[in-house]
Enzyme design. Structure first.
Site, PDB file in Angstrom:
ATOM      1  N   HIS A   1       0.823  -1.195   0.000  1.00 31.50           N
ATOM      2  CA  HIS A   1       0.000   0.000   0.000  1.00 31.50           C
ATOM      3  C   HIS A   1       0.865   1.256   0.000  1.00 31.50           C
ATOM      4  O   HIS A   1       2.062   1.226   0.332  1.00 31.50           O
ATOM      5  CB  HIS A   1      -0.917   0.002   1.224  1.00 31.50           C
TER       6      HIS A   1
ATOM      7  N   GLU B   1       0.950   3.827   1.998  1.00 31.88           N
ATOM      8  CA  GLU B   1       1.532   4.201   3.289  1.00 31.88           C
ATOM      9  C   GLU B   1       2.776   3.383   3.589  1.00 31.88           C
ATOM     10  O   GLU B   1       3.773   3.909   4.106  1.00 31.88           O
ATOM     11  CB  GLU B   1       0.496   4.009   4.409  1.00 31.88           C
TER      12      GLU B   1
ATOM     13  N   CYS C   1      -6.064   1.728   5.742  1.00 34.02           N
ATOM     14  CA  CYS C   1      -6.814   0.484   5.963  1.00 34.02           C
ATOM     15  C   CYS C   1      -6.688   0.030   7.414  1.00 34.02           C
ATOM     16  O   CYS C   1      -5.716   0.339   8.113  1.00 34.02           O
ATOM     17  CB  CYS C   1      -6.364  -0.606   5.008  1.00 34.02           C
TER      18      CYS C   1
ATOM     19  N   TRP D   1      -7.846   4.231 -40.704  1.00 31.79           N
ATOM     20  CA  TRP D   1      -8.104   4.843 -39.411  1.00 31.79           C
ATOM     21  C   TRP D   1      -8.953   6.090 -39.598  1.00 31.79           C
ATOM     22  O   TRP D   1      -8.641   6.907 -40.460  1.00 31.79           O
ATOM     23  CB  TRP D   1      -6.805   5.211 -38.706  1.00 31.79           C
TER      24      TRP D   1
ATOM     25  N   ARG E   1      -6.611   3.371 -21.943  1.00 34.63           N
ATOM     26  CA  ARG E   1      -6.581   1.951 -21.587  1.00 34.63           C
ATOM     27  C   ARG E   1      -5.696   1.721 -20.368  1.00 34.63           C
ATOM     28  O   ARG E   1      -6.055   0.948 -19.466  1.00 34.63           O
ATOM     29  CB  ARG E   1      -6.060   1.129 -22.761  1.00 34.63           C
TER      30      ARG E   1
ATOM     31  N   THR F   1     -17.257  -6.356 -32.629  1.00 37.83           N
ATOM     32  CA  THR F   1     -15.995  -5.628 -32.740  1.00 37.83           C
ATOM     33  C   THR F   1     -14.814  -6.589 -32.708  1.00 37.83           C
ATOM     34  O   THR F   1     -13.842  -6.440 -33.446  1.00 37.83           O
ATOM     35  CB  THR F   1     -15.874  -4.601 -31.605  1.00 37.83           C
TER      36      THR F   1
ATOM     37  N   GLU G   1     -14.983   0.033 -25.561  1.00 38.85           N
ATOM     38  CA  GLU G   1     -14.638   0.557 -26.872  1.00 38.85           C
ATOM     39  C   GLU G   1     -15.595   0.085 -27.966  1.00 38.85           C
ATOM     40  O   GLU G   1     -15.241   0.026 -29.135  1.00 38.85           O
ATOM     41  CB  GLU G   1     -13.190   0.187 -27.207  1.00 38.85           C
TER      42      GLU G   1
ATOM     43  N   LEU H   1     -23.228  -3.018 -28.137  1.00 34.87           N
ATOM     44  CA  LEU H   1     -22.846  -3.005 -26.723  1.00 34.87           C
ATOM     45  C   LEU H   1     -22.992  -1.604 -26.145  1.00 34.87           C
ATOM     46  O   LEU H   1     -23.480  -1.431 -25.021  1.00 34.87           O
ATOM     47  CB  LEU H   1     -21.413  -3.503 -26.565  1.00 34.87           C
TER      48      LEU H   1
END
Length: 364
Positions: free
Chosen positions: A52, A54, A77, A172, A186, A198, A296, A301
Protein backbone atom coordinates in the site's frame (compact mmCIF):
# COMPACT_ATOMS: atom_id res chain seq x y z
CA UNK A 1 -8.06 23.66 4.96
CA UNK A 2 -4.67 25.36 4.99
CA UNK A 3 -2.65 26.09 1.88
CA UNK A 4 -0.01 23.62 3.06
CA UNK A 5 -2.58 20.85 3.54
CA UNK A 6 -4.00 21.50 0.07
CA UNK A 7 -0.54 21.45 -1.48
CA UNK A 8 0.55 18.14 -0.02
CA UNK A 9 -2.84 16.48 -0.50
CA UNK A 10 -2.71 17.48 -4.17
CA UNK A 11 0.63 15.71 -4.40
CA UNK A 12 -0.78 12.59 -2.70
CA UNK A 13 -3.66 12.58 -5.19
CA UNK A 14 -1.29 12.93 -8.14
CA UNK A 15 0.73 9.96 -6.87
CA UNK A 16 -2.46 7.92 -6.57
CA UNK A 17 -3.45 8.72 -10.16
CA UNK A 18 -0.22 7.15 -11.38
CA UNK A 19 -1.50 3.83 -10.12
CA UNK A 20 -4.90 3.96 -11.82
CA UNK A 21 -5.48 0.79 -13.81
CA UNK A 22 -2.67 -1.02 -11.98
CA UNK A 23 -3.99 -1.61 -8.46
CA UNK A 24 -7.35 -3.36 -8.71
CA UNK A 25 -9.05 -4.71 -6.68
CA UNK A 26 -7.42 -2.19 -4.34
CA UNK A 27 -7.87 1.56 -4.75
CA UNK A 28 -5.07 3.64 -6.29
CA UNK A 29 -3.90 5.63 -3.28
CA UNK A 30 -1.06 8.10 -2.78
CA UNK A 31 0.71 9.03 0.44
CA UNK A 32 3.09 11.88 1.30
CA UNK A 33 4.92 12.18 4.65
CA UNK A 34 5.88 15.70 5.65
CA UNK A 35 7.96 16.75 8.65
CA UNK A 36 8.68 20.40 9.43
CA UNK A 37 7.57 21.40 5.95
CA UNK A 38 9.85 18.93 4.18
CA UNK A 39 8.78 15.79 2.33
CA UNK A 40 10.46 12.79 3.96
CA UNK A 41 8.59 9.98 2.20
CA UNK A 42 6.15 9.41 -0.60
CA UNK A 43 4.54 6.41 -2.22
CA UNK A 44 1.59 5.00 -4.14
CA UNK A 45 -0.15 1.67 -4.15
CA UNK A 46 2.01 -0.69 -6.18
CA UNK A 47 0.89 -2.67 -9.24
CA UNK A 48 -1.30 -5.55 -8.13
CA UNK A 49 -2.42 -3.66 -5.01
CA UNK A 50 0.56 -4.39 -2.72
CA UNK A 51 2.34 -2.83 -0.97
CA UNK A 52 0.00 0.00 0.00
CA UNK A 53 0.95 3.64 -0.44
CA UNK A 54 1.53 4.20 3.29
CA UNK A 55 3.89 1.23 3.50
CA UNK A 56 5.97 2.55 0.59
CA UNK A 57 6.14 6.08 2.04
CA UNK A 58 7.04 4.85 5.55
CA UNK A 59 9.83 2.65 4.20
CA UNK A 60 11.26 5.63 2.34
CA UNK A 61 11.02 7.93 5.35
CA UNK A 62 12.46 5.55 7.95
CA UNK A 63 13.01 7.27 11.32
CA UNK A 64 12.07 10.64 9.79
CA UNK A 65 8.41 9.55 9.87
CA UNK A 66 8.35 10.14 13.64
CA UNK A 67 6.37 13.31 14.28
CA UNK A 68 5.45 13.72 10.61
CA UNK A 69 2.10 14.44 8.99
CA UNK A 70 0.83 11.78 6.59
CA UNK A 71 -1.26 13.01 3.67
CA UNK A 72 -3.19 10.01 2.34
CA UNK A 73 -5.76 10.12 -0.46
CA UNK A 74 -8.02 7.61 1.33
CA UNK A 75 -8.50 6.49 4.93
CA UNK A 76 -5.67 4.11 5.93
CA UNK A 77 -6.81 0.48 5.96
CA UNK A 78 -7.75 -1.20 9.25
CA UNK A 79 -7.99 -4.87 8.30
CA UNK A 80 -5.41 -7.63 8.32
CA UNK A 81 -4.78 -9.06 4.85
CA UNK A 82 -1.49 -9.95 3.24
CA UNK A 83 0.04 -7.15 5.32
CA UNK A 84 -0.85 -5.54 8.69
CA UNK A 85 -3.20 -2.54 8.66
CA UNK A 86 -1.70 0.72 7.41
CA UNK A 87 -3.32 2.58 10.31
CA UNK A 88 -1.28 0.48 12.74
CA UNK A 89 1.89 1.00 10.67
CA UNK A 90 1.43 4.77 10.86
CA UNK A 91 0.99 4.56 14.64
CA UNK A 92 4.07 2.35 15.04
CA UNK A 93 6.15 4.81 12.99
CA UNK A 94 5.21 7.66 15.33
CA UNK A 95 3.29 9.73 12.80
CA UNK A 96 1.72 12.67 14.62
CA UNK A 97 -1.07 13.64 12.23
CA UNK A 98 -3.00 12.08 9.34
CA UNK A 99 -4.84 14.13 6.72
CA UNK A 100 -7.29 12.39 4.36
CA UNK A 101 -10.25 13.41 2.17
CA UNK A 102 -12.80 10.94 3.59
CA UNK A 103 -13.30 7.51 5.10
CA UNK A 104 -12.95 4.31 3.09
CA UNK A 105 -16.48 2.98 2.54
CA UNK A 106 -15.20 -0.62 2.30
CA UNK A 107 -16.98 -2.40 5.17
CA UNK A 108 -13.63 -3.77 6.40
CA UNK A 109 -12.49 -0.20 7.05
CA UNK A 110 -15.40 2.29 7.17
CA UNK A 111 -13.90 4.60 9.81
CA UNK A 112 -11.97 1.96 11.72
CA UNK A 113 -8.65 3.19 10.38
CA UNK A 114 -9.36 6.65 11.76
CA UNK A 115 -10.49 5.10 15.05
CA UNK A 116 -7.15 3.24 15.40
CA UNK A 117 -5.25 6.45 14.78
CA UNK A 118 -7.26 8.59 17.19
CA UNK A 119 -7.14 5.93 19.91
CA UNK A 120 -3.34 6.08 19.73
CA UNK A 121 -3.20 9.86 19.97
CA UNK A 122 -2.72 10.61 16.27
CA UNK A 123 -4.55 13.75 15.12
CA UNK A 124 -6.89 13.10 12.19
CA UNK A 125 -8.24 15.68 9.77
CA UNK A 126 -10.69 14.83 6.99
CA UNK A 127 -12.46 16.78 4.26
CA UNK A 128 -9.28 18.00 2.54
CA UNK A 129 -9.73 18.05 -1.28
CA UNK A 130 -12.71 15.75 -0.94
CA UNK A 131 -14.22 16.51 -4.35
CA UNK A 132 -10.95 15.84 -6.18
CA UNK A 133 -10.40 12.57 -4.32
CA UNK A 134 -13.98 11.49 -5.04
CA UNK A 135 -13.33 11.85 -8.78
CA UNK A 136 -10.08 9.89 -8.60
CA UNK A 137 -11.58 7.06 -6.55
CA UNK A 138 -15.02 7.00 -8.18
CA UNK A 139 -14.59 3.51 -9.61
CA UNK A 140 -13.46 1.94 -6.34
CA UNK A 141 -16.27 3.61 -4.39
CA UNK A 142 -18.86 2.60 -6.99
CA UNK A 143 -17.79 -1.04 -6.79
CA UNK A 144 -18.06 -0.92 -2.99
CA UNK A 145 -21.47 0.78 -3.08
CA UNK A 146 -23.14 -0.95 -6.05
CA UNK A 147 -20.96 -3.96 -6.84
CA UNK A 148 -20.07 -2.79 -10.35
CA UNK A 149 -17.12 -0.97 -11.95
CA UNK A 150 -17.26 2.54 -13.32
CA UNK A 151 -17.88 2.49 -17.08
CA UNK A 152 -16.30 4.85 -19.59
CA UNK A 153 -17.66 4.58 -23.12
CA UNK A 154 -15.10 5.60 -25.73
CA UNK A 155 -16.07 6.26 -29.33
CA UNK A 156 -13.89 7.34 -32.27
CA UNK A 157 -16.14 8.63 -35.03
CA UNK A 158 -16.41 10.65 -38.19
CA UNK A 159 -18.03 14.09 -38.00
CA UNK A 160 -21.37 12.45 -38.77
CA UNK A 161 -21.09 9.84 -36.00
CA UNK A 162 -19.97 6.80 -38.01
CA UNK A 163 -17.37 4.28 -36.85
CA UNK A 164 -16.86 2.53 -40.21
CA UNK A 165 -17.87 2.64 -43.84
CA UNK A 166 -20.62 0.41 -45.20
CA UNK A 167 -17.96 -2.16 -46.12
CA UNK A 168 -16.64 -2.17 -42.54
CA UNK A 169 -13.45 -0.16 -43.10
CA UNK A 170 -12.56 1.76 -39.93
CA UNK A 171 -8.76 2.09 -39.85
CA UNK A 172 -8.10 4.84 -39.41
CA UNK A 173 -10.86 7.41 -38.87
CA UNK A 174 -8.86 9.37 -36.30
CA UNK A 175 -5.17 10.23 -36.35
CA UNK A 176 -2.07 9.00 -34.48
CA UNK A 177 -2.37 11.40 -31.55
CA UNK A 178 -5.97 10.40 -30.88
CA UNK A 179 -4.98 6.73 -31.01
CA UNK A 180 -2.12 7.32 -28.58
CA UNK A 181 -4.55 9.04 -26.22
CA UNK A 182 -6.75 5.94 -26.39
CA UNK A 183 -3.80 3.80 -25.30
CA UNK A 184 -3.29 6.16 -22.36
CA UNK A 185 -6.98 5.73 -21.50
CA UNK A 186 -6.58 1.95 -21.59
CA UNK A 187 -3.59 2.18 -19.25
CA UNK A 188 -5.67 4.09 -16.67
CA UNK A 189 -8.49 1.54 -16.63
CA UNK A 190 -8.57 -1.91 -15.06
CA UNK A 191 -10.12 -3.43 -18.18
CA UNK A 192 -10.99 -2.79 -21.82
CA UNK A 193 -14.31 -4.19 -23.04
CA UNK A 194 -15.74 -4.78 -26.51
CA UNK A 195 -18.64 -6.67 -28.00
CA UNK A 196 -18.38 -9.81 -30.09
CA UNK A 197 -18.95 -7.92 -33.35
CA UNK A 198 -15.99 -5.63 -32.74
CA UNK A 199 -13.80 -8.58 -31.74
CA UNK A 200 -14.67 -10.37 -34.99
CA UNK A 201 -14.43 -7.36 -37.31
CA UNK A 202 -11.27 -5.70 -35.96
CA UNK A 203 -9.30 -8.64 -34.51
CA UNK A 204 -7.93 -6.27 -31.83
CA UNK A 205 -5.29 -6.83 -29.15
CA UNK A 206 -6.90 -4.31 -26.73
CA UNK A 207 -3.59 -3.74 -24.94
CA UNK A 208 -2.11 -0.42 -23.77
CA UNK A 209 0.90 0.00 -26.03
CA UNK A 210 3.68 2.53 -25.67
CA UNK A 211 2.63 3.46 -22.13
CA UNK A 212 5.18 1.46 -20.14
CA UNK A 213 2.52 -0.17 -17.97
CA UNK A 214 3.48 -2.88 -15.49
CA UNK A 215 0.08 -4.51 -15.63
CA UNK A 216 -1.94 -4.67 -18.84
CA UNK A 217 -5.70 -4.09 -18.58
CA UNK A 218 -7.90 -7.15 -18.60
CA UNK A 219 -9.47 -7.70 -22.04
CA UNK A 220 -13.22 -8.34 -21.73
CA UNK A 221 -15.35 -9.55 -24.63
CA UNK A 222 -19.13 -9.69 -24.30
CA UNK A 223 -20.35 -12.56 -26.48
CA UNK A 224 -23.56 -14.41 -25.70
CA UNK A 225 -22.69 -17.46 -27.83
CA UNK A 226 -18.87 -17.22 -27.73
CA UNK A 227 -18.94 -17.11 -31.53
CA UNK A 228 -15.43 -15.69 -31.69
CA UNK A 229 -12.56 -16.78 -33.96
CA UNK A 230 -10.30 -19.17 -32.01
CA UNK A 231 -7.26 -18.06 -34.03
CA UNK A 232 -7.63 -14.36 -33.22
CA UNK A 233 -5.10 -12.04 -31.63
CA UNK A 234 -7.08 -12.24 -28.40
CA UNK A 235 -6.95 -16.03 -28.36
CA UNK A 236 -3.26 -16.21 -29.19
CA UNK A 237 -2.34 -13.82 -26.37
CA UNK A 238 -4.73 -15.07 -23.67
CA UNK A 239 -1.96 -16.83 -21.72
CA UNK A 240 0.04 -13.58 -21.61
CA UNK A 241 -2.63 -10.92 -21.07
CA UNK A 242 -5.87 -11.73 -19.19
CA UNK A 243 -8.87 -12.40 -21.42
CA UNK A 244 -12.31 -12.65 -19.82
CA UNK A 245 -15.26 -13.80 -21.93
CA UNK A 246 -18.76 -12.91 -20.73
CA UNK A 247 -21.22 -15.37 -22.24
CA UNK A 248 -24.71 -16.77 -21.92
CA UNK A 249 -25.77 -20.14 -20.50
CA UNK A 250 -26.23 -21.89 -23.85
CA UNK A 251 -22.62 -22.34 -24.98
CA UNK A 252 -21.57 -25.92 -25.70
CA UNK A 253 -18.84 -27.70 -23.75
CA UNK A 254 -16.50 -27.98 -26.74
CA UNK A 255 -16.50 -24.21 -27.29
CA UNK A 256 -15.93 -23.59 -23.60
CA UNK A 257 -13.07 -26.09 -23.52
CA UNK A 258 -11.40 -24.48 -26.55
CA UNK A 259 -11.33 -21.06 -24.94
CA UNK A 260 -10.29 -22.32 -21.53
CA UNK A 261 -7.40 -24.20 -23.16
CA UNK A 262 -6.39 -20.95 -24.87
CA UNK A 263 -6.10 -19.32 -21.44
CA UNK A 264 -9.35 -17.35 -21.31
CA UNK A 265 -11.52 -16.99 -18.21
CA UNK A 266 -15.18 -17.76 -18.91
CA UNK A 267 -17.79 -15.72 -17.03
CA UNK A 268 -21.40 -16.96 -17.36
CA UNK A 269 -23.91 -14.10 -17.28
CA UNK A 270 -27.67 -13.81 -17.40
CA UNK A 271 -29.63 -13.20 -20.61
CA UNK A 272 -32.51 -10.76 -20.84
CA UNK A 273 -34.58 -9.89 -23.94
CA UNK A 274 -32.33 -12.01 -26.13
CA UNK A 275 -29.02 -10.42 -25.12
CA UNK A 276 -26.60 -10.56 -22.23
CA UNK A 277 -27.98 -8.50 -19.38
CA UNK A 278 -25.63 -5.51 -18.84
CA UNK A 279 -26.38 -5.47 -15.12
CA UNK A 280 -25.36 -9.13 -14.84
CA UNK A 281 -22.17 -8.52 -16.82
CA UNK A 282 -21.14 -5.54 -14.70
CA UNK A 283 -21.95 -7.32 -11.43
CA UNK A 284 -19.77 -10.22 -12.57
CA UNK A 285 -16.88 -7.89 -13.38
CA UNK A 286 -17.29 -6.04 -10.09
CA UNK A 287 -17.33 -9.29 -8.14
CA UNK A 288 -13.96 -10.16 -9.66
CA UNK A 289 -12.48 -6.89 -8.44
CA UNK A 290 -12.62 -4.52 -11.41
CA UNK A 291 -13.20 -0.88 -10.51
CA UNK A 292 -13.00 0.80 -13.94
CA UNK A 293 -13.76 -0.45 -17.44
CA UNK A 294 -13.16 1.30 -20.76
CA UNK A 295 -15.78 0.15 -23.27
CA UNK A 296 -14.64 0.56 -26.87
CA UNK A 297 -17.83 -0.62 -28.57
CA UNK A 298 -19.29 -1.67 -30.87
CA UNK A 299 -22.61 -0.07 -31.45
CA UNK A 300 -24.81 -2.80 -29.99
CA UNK A 301 -22.85 -3.00 -26.72
CA UNK A 302 -22.73 0.79 -26.44
CA UNK A 303 -26.49 1.02 -26.93
CA UNK A 304 -27.12 -1.72 -24.40
CA UNK A 305 -25.05 0.00 -21.72
CA UNK A 306 -26.63 3.39 -22.40
CA UNK A 307 -30.14 1.96 -22.40
CA UNK A 308 -29.51 0.42 -18.97
CA UNK A 309 -28.06 3.67 -17.55
CA UNK A 310 -24.73 1.95 -16.98
CA UNK A 311 -22.41 4.53 -18.59
CA UNK A 312 -20.72 6.96 -16.20
CA UNK A 313 -18.47 8.81 -18.66
CA UNK A 314 -18.28 9.36 -22.41
CA UNK A 315 -15.01 10.04 -24.22
CA UNK A 316 -15.36 10.90 -27.88
CA UNK A 317 -12.78 11.39 -30.61
CA UNK A 318 -14.26 13.15 -33.63
CA UNK A 319 -12.51 13.39 -36.99
CA UNK A 320 -13.10 15.94 -39.74
CA UNK A 321 -14.53 13.58 -42.35
CA UNK A 322 -18.02 12.48 -43.30
CA UNK A 323 -18.90 8.88 -44.12
CA UNK A 324 -22.63 9.18 -44.74
CA UNK A 325 -25.79 7.41 -43.68
CA UNK A 326 -24.71 4.09 -45.18
CA UNK A 327 -21.81 3.94 -42.70
CA UNK A 328 -21.93 2.02 -39.43
CA UNK A 329 -23.38 4.16 -36.61
CA UNK A 330 -21.40 4.53 -33.39
CA UNK A 331 -24.38 3.56 -31.23
CA UNK A 332 -27.07 1.04 -32.05
CA UNK A 333 -30.81 1.50 -31.68
CA UNK A 334 -31.99 2.83 -28.31
CA UNK A 335 -35.72 2.65 -29.03
CA UNK A 336 -36.37 6.22 -27.94
CA UNK A 337 -39.68 7.91 -28.75
CA UNK A 338 -39.15 11.09 -26.75
CA UNK A 339 -36.08 13.32 -26.54
CA UNK A 340 -36.60 13.61 -22.79
CA UNK A 341 -35.79 9.91 -22.45
CA UNK A 342 -32.35 10.24 -24.06
CA UNK A 343 -29.43 9.76 -21.64
CA UNK A 344 -27.82 13.10 -20.82
CA UNK A 345 -24.21 13.91 -20.00
CA UNK A 346 -22.41 17.10 -18.95
CA UNK A 347 -19.40 18.35 -20.92
CA UNK A 348 -16.19 18.33 -18.86
CA UNK A 349 -13.58 19.15 -21.48
CA UNK A 350 -13.00 19.51 -25.21
CA UNK A 351 -9.62 19.92 -26.89
CA UNK A 352 -8.02 19.51 -30.31
CA UNK A 353 -5.74 16.54 -30.99
CA UNK A 354 -3.71 17.22 -34.13
CA UNK A 355 -6.69 17.46 -36.45
CA UNK A 356 -9.22 15.57 -34.34
CA UNK A 357 -11.26 16.73 -31.36
CA UNK A 358 -11.49 14.93 -28.03
CA UNK A 359 -14.53 15.62 -25.87
CA UNK A 360 -15.25 14.16 -22.43
CA UNK A 361 -18.64 14.02 -20.74
CA UNK A 362 -19.84 12.70 -17.37
CA UNK A 363 -23.22 11.47 -16.21
CA UNK A 364 -25.59 14.39 -15.69
Amino acid sequence: MSAEDARFMALALSLGRRGQGQCWPNPAVGCVLVREGRIVGRGRTAAGGRPHAETVALAQAGAAAHGATAYVSLEPCAHHGQTPPCAEALVAAGVARVVAPFRDSDRRVDGRGFDILRASGVAVQTGVMEAEAARDLAGFRLRVAEGRPRITLKLATSFDGRIATASGQSQWITGPQARRTVHALRARHDAVMVGAGTARADDPMLTARGMGVERQPVRVVVSRRLDLPPDSNLARSAHDVPLWLCHGPEIDTATAATWEAAGATLLPCEVRAGQLDPASVLKMLGARGLTSVLCEGGGALAASLLAHDAVDELVGFSAGLAIGAEGLPAIGALGLDALEAAPRFDLQEARPLAGDVMHRWTRA
